[in-house]
Design an enzyme around this catalytic site. Structure first.
Site: not given
Length: 158
Positions: A17, A41, A90, A128
């Site tokens: 990030h 989440k 990514r 993450s």
């Protein structure tokens, strides 16, 4: 003045990030790191903790503002005068979901463009969720996150 918004849960903020945010400082006059509440989440860190960590990690970068939000991204972006939504890719597997989001955001706010950046190669595998999982299992994540985040993870996991 071009203002970008980089939205995400940042639970926690990773070096991947930070890499994208640092590069955004060279592309945009201002970048808003918008941290989503994302209660569905069930984040490891609450919104205030994630905001505080990001503010500390990004403190030395110019043109960065860190804020939390819990509403529709298109509305939030309009409220902040944003011209660009910045998203990271990514891997190819990220593209399909990000493409859907970009299409929806274009329908909701046609005046705002979505731009994709890829992280430096050394960060392409970092997420993450992987950082949280490795940390939860007692692994060393210090090479993937800022020392402030590493300390917060260690404290949270105990």
């Amino acid at each position: 003045m071009v203002t970008a918004i980089y939205p995400g849960t940042f639970d926690p903020i990773t070096n991947g990030h930070t890499d994208l945010i640092e590069r955004a400082t060279h592309l945009f006059d201002k970048t808003i790191v918008a941290i989503a509440a994302s209660s569905r989440k069930a984040p490891m860190f609450d919104l205030d903790e994630r905001i505080a960590m990001a503010q500390e990690v990004l403190a030395d970068m110019k043109g960065i503002e860190v804020v939390g939000f819990d509403n529709l991204l298109a509305d939030f972006a309009r409220q902040h005068g944003v011209n660009v939504i910045l998203r990271g890719l990514r891997a190819v597997s990220d593209f399909e979901y990000e493409f859907q989001l970009a299409g929806m955001n274009r329908q909701l706010a046609s005046e705002i463009e979505t731009i994709f950046l890829t992280p430096a190669e050394k960060y392409t595998f970092i997420s993450s969720s992987l950082v949280r999982e490795v940390s939860n299992l007692g692994g060393d994540v210090s090479q993937f996150v800022h020392p402030i985040v590493d300390a917060a993870l260690k404290q949270r996991i105990g």
